[in-house]
Design a protein around this motif. Structure first.
Motif, PDB file in Angstrom:
ATOM      1  N   GLN A 106       0.829  -1.205   0.000  1.00 43.91           N
ATOM      2  CA  GLN A 106       0.000   0.000   0.000  1.00 43.91           C
ATOM      3  C   GLN A 106       0.863   1.255   0.000  1.00 43.91           C
ATOM      4  OE1 GLN A 106      -3.457   0.328  -0.254  1.00 43.91           O
ATOM      5  NE2 GLN A 106      -2.831   2.460  -0.567  1.00 43.91           N
ATOM      6  N   TYR A 109       2.322   1.690  -3.435  1.00 43.42           N
ATOM      7  CA  TYR A 109       1.279   2.151  -4.356  1.00 43.42           C
ATOM      8  C   TYR A 109       1.008   3.632  -4.159  1.00 43.42           C
ATOM      9  CZ  TYR A 109      -3.336   2.794  -6.425  1.00 43.42           C
ATOM     10  OH  TYR A 109      -4.388   3.269  -7.159  1.00 43.42           O
ATOM     11  N   ASP A 110       0.940   4.084  -2.906  1.00 40.01           N
ATOM     12  CA  ASP A 110       0.674   5.495  -2.630  1.00 40.01           C
ATOM     13  C   ASP A 110       1.756   6.386  -3.232  1.00 40.01           C
ATOM     14  OD1 ASP A 110      -1.606   4.792  -1.276  1.00 40.01           O
ATOM     15  OD2 ASP A 110      -0.688   4.933   0.729  1.00 40.01           O
ATOM     16  N   GLU A 112       3.760   5.584  -5.726  1.00 37.85           N
ATOM     17  CA  GLU A 112       3.687   5.485  -7.183  1.00 37.85           C
ATOM     18  C   GLU A 112       2.634   6.444  -7.730  1.00 37.85           C
ATOM     19  OE1 GLU A 112       2.947   1.385  -7.883  1.00 37.85           O
ATOM     20  OE2 GLU A 112       4.998   0.754  -7.375  1.00 37.85           O
ATOM     21  N   GLN A 113       1.479   6.523  -7.065  1.00 38.63           N
ATOM     22  CA  GLN A 113       0.441   7.460  -7.485  1.00 38.63           C
ATOM     23  C   GLN A 113       0.900   8.904  -7.312  1.00 38.63           C
ATOM     24  OE1 GLN A 113      -1.387   5.195  -9.297  1.00 38.63           O
ATOM     25  NE2 GLN A 113      -3.021   6.641  -8.783  1.00 38.63           N
TER      26      GLN A 113
END
Length: 308
Positions: A106, A109-110, A112-113
């Motif tokens: 998570q 992912y955060d 990467e965004q």
């Protein structure tokens, strides 16, 4: 004569390897093991090359471009820069937050965004960056009687490389992207000899004639139509420390240069409270650590030559 290689030395390599690994455990400040990957310096340099091609299409790599086919070429470059920049910005934020290599999916992912959001916000400003650089090219042409055309500035002048990379890096700095802006400007420094910190604030129509050895510090503020010559230092007068002896970071340490100022070769201007007033001329080899009123001309006393 037959020469035999001493293979006994090679047998000692395992012991040497063990000593190197031991140094990793003892000197933890100089390795980056067990952490999320750092930004890739080689990829960032490749990205700079693509960005310069986007800023100055038809000059640097591919010729035979026109307004009909350039859309495909630039579209491909923008797509490549967006994907690579997203990755590198994500890594920079992971590094800034000291994430371990086994951090949660998570968290990865955060970031990467966040990398994709910052990369797109950066690329949206390319037209504005081009407007600023067009004015810098004009300033170089207007300020150098040896220059024959805008094309000569873009092809030949190292100051334009340094200023172009600075303006890109400054935008990332304003977007609060860590590490990458400094990688970019230090690459430009290594290529041109011009050291501009990405945090400096530089106005329109900026020109550095010759350029080698110029240093512009992090908290410098430079107005419009400012011209510097080689060897100019816009630096800090001192480095204040807190009660624990640590350097105080983030304070204004570097001078402010107002509009229409010319600073000649090897002049040194220091201090966060130092302001050089507009339309001033600072002569060669001058040392300044106090403010200069507008429309001043500062020179050192002319030395006497002894001829024998």
């Amino acid at each position: 004569m037959n020469l035999q290689i001493n293979d006994d030395l090679k047998s000692k390599l395992p012991d040497l390897t063990a000593n190197v690994i031991r140094s990793y455990n003892e000197l933890r400040s100089t390795h980056h093991l067990d952490q999320c990957p750092l930004p890739n310096k080689r990829k960032i340099i490749e990205m700079i090359s693509d960005l310069l091609e986007i800023l100055y299409p038809g000059y640097l790599r591919r010729d035979r471009l026109d307004l009909n086919n350039v859309v495909y070429y630039v579209g491909e470059l923008l797509d490549r820069v967006f994907e690579q920049m997203s990755i590198q910005i994500s890594r920079a934020f992971c590094h800034g937050n000291k994430l371990k290599i086994d951090c949660s999916p998570q968290k990865r992912y955060d970031f990467e965004q966040l990398g994709r959001t910052k990369a797109f916000a950066f690329l949206e400003q390319i037209p504005h960056i081009r407007e600023m650089l067009a004015k810098d090219v004009e300033a170089a042409y207007s300020g150098d009687p040896a220059c024959t055309s805008f094309d000569e500035v873009i092809f030949c002048y190292p100051c334009l490389v340094a200023i172009s990379v600075y303006r890109l890096a400054h935008l990332l700095h304003d977007l609060e992207v860590p590490l990458i802006p400094r990688i970019m400007t230090e690459w430009a420094h290594s290529q041109t000899g011009i050291d501009i910190h990405p945090g400096a604030k530089i106005g329109e129509y900026f020109f550095i004639d010759h350029g080698t050895g110029v240093v512009i510090g992090e908290t410098c503020e430079i107005g419009n139509w400012v011209k510097l010559y080689q060897g100019v230092t816009l630096g800090a007068l001192s480095f204040p420390k807190d009660d624990k002896g640590n350097l105080v970071r983030g304070a204004k340490r570097h001078p402010t240069i107002e509009d229409n100022v010319v600073i000649y070769a090897n002049a040194t201007i220091l201090g966060g409270d130092t302001v050089v007033g507009h339309h001033s001329v600072i002569g060669s080899s001058v040392w300044i650590q106090e403010s200069v009123p507008a429309r001043s001309k500062i020179t050192i006393e002319r030395p006497k030559h002894e001829v024998k």
